[in-house]
Design a protein around this motif. Structure first.
Motif, PDB file in Angstrom:
ATOM      1  N   GLN A  93       0.832  -1.210   0.000  1.00  5.86           N
ATOM      2  CA  GLN A  93       0.000   0.000   0.000  1.00  5.86           C
ATOM      3  C   GLN A  93       0.868   1.261   0.000  1.00  5.86           C
ATOM      4  OE1 GLN A  93      -3.236   0.109  -0.529  1.00  5.86           O
ATOM      5  NE2 GLN A  93      -3.232  -2.125  -0.645  1.00  5.86           N
ATOM      6  N   GLU A  94       1.973   1.229   0.750  1.00  5.74           N
ATOM      7  CA  GLU A  94       2.892   2.369   0.756  1.00  5.74           C
ATOM      8  C   GLU A  94       3.521   2.562  -0.626  1.00  5.74           C
ATOM      9  OE1 GLU A  94       5.688   1.570   3.868  1.00  5.74           O
ATOM     10  OE2 GLU A  94       4.254   2.043   5.458  1.00  5.74           O
ATOM     11  N   THR A  95       3.873   1.451  -1.255  1.00  7.44           N
ATOM     12  CA  THR A  95       4.449   1.513  -2.602  1.00  7.44           C
ATOM     13  C   THR A  95       3.453   2.120  -3.575  1.00  7.44           C
ATOM     14  OG1 THR A  95       5.831  -0.414  -2.167  1.00  7.44           O
ATOM     15  CG2 THR A  95       5.428   0.126  -4.474  1.00  7.44           C
ATOM     16  N   MET A  96       2.217   1.676  -3.505  1.00  6.65           N
ATOM     17  CA  MET A  96       1.196   2.197  -4.404  1.00  6.65           C
ATOM     18  C   MET A  96       0.932   3.685  -4.135  1.00  6.65           C
ATOM     19  SD  MET A  96      -1.436  -0.963  -4.648  1.00  6.65           S
ATOM     20  CE  MET A  96      -0.806  -2.616  -4.813  1.00  6.65           C
ATOM     21  N   GLN A  97       1.016   4.086  -2.864  1.00  4.81           N
ATOM     22  CA  GLN A  97       0.833   5.506  -2.535  1.00  4.81           C
ATOM     23  C   GLN A  97       1.980   6.344  -3.113  1.00  4.81           C
ATOM     24  OE1 GLN A  97      -1.860   6.988  -1.144  1.00  4.81           O
ATOM     25  NE2 GLN A  97      -0.803   8.877  -1.676  1.00  4.81           N
ATOM     26  N   LYS A  98       3.199   5.809  -3.033  1.00  2.10           N
ATOM     27  CA  LYS A  98       4.347   6.511  -3.626  1.00  2.10           C
ATOM     28  C   LYS A  98       4.171   6.654  -5.135  1.00  2.10           C
ATOM     29  CE  LYS A  98       7.867   5.039  -0.295  1.00  2.10           C
ATOM     30  NZ  LYS A  98       9.095   4.228  -0.137  1.00  2.10           N
ATOM     31  N   ASP A 107       0.972  11.918  -9.748  1.00  2.00           N
ATOM     32  CA  ASP A 107       0.352  13.237  -9.610  1.00  2.00           C
ATOM     33  C   ASP A 107       1.371  14.349  -9.857  1.00  2.00           C
ATOM     34  OD1 ASP A 107      -2.077  12.050  -9.043  1.00  2.00           O
ATOM     35  OD2 ASP A 107      -1.832  12.205  -6.861  1.00  2.00           O
ATOM     36  N   TYR A 108       2.575  14.180  -9.316  1.00  2.02           N
ATOM     37  CA  TYR A 108       3.623  15.185  -9.509  1.00  2.02           C
ATOM     38  C   TYR A 108       3.975  15.320 -10.996  1.00  2.02           C
ATOM     39  CZ  TYR A 108       8.201  17.335  -9.686  1.00  2.02           C
ATOM     40  OH  TYR A 108       9.255  18.140 -10.009  1.00  2.02           O
ATOM     41  N   LEU A 109       4.164  14.192 -11.660  1.00  4.19           N
ATOM     42  CA  LEU A 109       4.513  14.225 -13.084  1.00  4.19           C
ATOM     43  C   LEU A 109       3.396  14.855 -13.904  1.00  4.19           C
ATOM     44  CD1 LEU A 109       6.163  10.707 -13.428  1.00  4.19           C
ATOM     45  CD2 LEU A 109       7.326  12.910 -13.559  1.00  4.19           C
ATOM     46  N   LYS A 110       2.166  14.528 -13.549  1.00  2.00           N
ATOM     47  CA  LYS A 110       1.009  15.063 -14.281  1.00  2.00           C
ATOM     48  C   LYS A 110       0.926  16.581 -14.085  1.00  2.00           C
ATOM     49  CE  LYS A 110      -2.731  13.542 -16.460  1.00  2.00           C
ATOM     50  NZ  LYS A 110      -2.652  12.869 -17.729  1.00  2.00           N
ATOM     51  N   GLU A 111       1.101  17.042 -12.837  1.00  2.00           N
ATOM     52  CA  GLU A 111       1.012  18.467 -12.544  1.00  2.00           C
ATOM     53  C   GLU A 111       2.147  19.258 -13.184  1.00  2.00           C
ATOM     54  OE1 GLU A 111       0.880  18.704  -8.308  1.00  2.00           O
ATOM     55  OE2 GLU A 111      -1.127  17.837  -8.190  1.00  2.00           O
ATOM     56  N   GLY A 166      11.143   6.913  -5.995  1.00  2.00           N
ATOM     57  CA  GLY A 166      12.175   6.221  -5.229  1.00  2.00           C
ATOM     58  C   GLY A 166      12.007   4.714  -5.263  1.00  2.00           C
ATOM     59  N   ILE A 167      11.129   4.247  -6.115  1.00  2.00           N
ATOM     60  CA  ILE A 167      10.885   2.808  -6.251  1.00  2.00           C
ATOM     61  C   ILE A 167      11.697   2.313  -7.437  1.00  2.00           C
ATOM     62  CG2 ILE A 167       9.132   1.063  -6.730  1.00  2.00           C
ATOM     63  CD1 ILE A 167       7.089   3.014  -5.513  1.00  2.00           C
ATOM     64  N   ILE A 193       2.157  -4.574  -9.369  1.00  2.00           N
ATOM     65  CA  ILE A 193       2.360  -3.162  -9.679  1.00  2.00           C
ATOM     66  C   ILE A 193       1.910  -2.881 -11.119  1.00  2.00           C
ATOM     67  CG2 ILE A 193       4.078  -1.335  -9.972  1.00  2.00           C
ATOM     68  CD1 ILE A 193       3.688  -1.938  -7.077  1.00  2.00           C
ATOM     69  N   CYS A 194       2.274  -3.776 -12.041  1.00  2.00           N
ATOM     70  CA  CYS A 194       1.838  -3.606 -13.436  1.00  2.00           C
ATOM     71  C   CYS A 194       0.319  -3.563 -13.524  1.00  2.00           C
ATOM     72  CB  CYS A 194       2.394  -4.722 -14.305  1.00  2.00           C
ATOM     73  SG  CYS A 194       4.164  -4.587 -14.599  1.00  2.00           S
TER      74      CYS A 194
END
Length: 144
Positions: A18-23, A29-33, A48-49, A59-60
């Motif tokens: 869940q932490e990985t998915m949140q990252k 979101d950062y890349l999109k913005e 950082g993953i 993940i895929c």
């Protein structure tokens, strides 16, 4: 006791996932913005993953929720006829480029051959001048 440990380990792994998915979400979101290109490499860099982790099946599967990673066939050419036409145009461009490349190579060989001849002529002229200089220098030293 083992079942309790197993459940604890599974809970820990699920928390890490869940932490990985949140990252990943935060990086997306950062890349999109910031209007950057969204790729797995960019997600890896900004979250950082590792890319190895991003290649894991869960993940895929998670990434398919984003349009950039969805498995749907999205082609800029609607029909096979349009694709075939585009291929023909690209093949023609490639053929023209190859022919132009061959022409440039032959011109380069001609210029190189001409420059080799001129270089040899300059070497000969230099040797003649050097000989004349040495001869005149010897005559001056003999007179002294």
């Amino acid at each position: 006791m083992k079942k309790a440990q197993s459940a604890g380990i599974q809970a820990h792994y699920e928390k890490c996932r869940q932490e990985t998915m949140q990252k990943i979400d935060d990086a997306y979101d950062y890349l999109k913005e910031s209007h950057q290109k969204i790729t797995k490499a960019a997600l890896s860099l900004n979250s950082g993953i590792s890319r190895k982790t991003l290649a894991k099946p869960y993940i895929c599967e998670y990434l398919t929720r984003y349009p950039e990673f969805s498995q749907e066939e999205s082609s800029e050419y609607g029909t096979t006829e349009e694709m075939a036409t585009r291929i023909r145009v690209l093949e023609e461009q490639l053929s023209k480029s190859v022919n132009r490349n061959k022409t440039l190579i032959s011109e380069l060989k001609k210029v190189k051959a001409d420059s080799d001849i001129k270089y040899k002529q300059l070497q000969l002229d230099y040797e003649y001048l050097l000989g004349d200089y040495q001869k005149s220098f010897e005559e001056k030293t003999i007179r002294l």
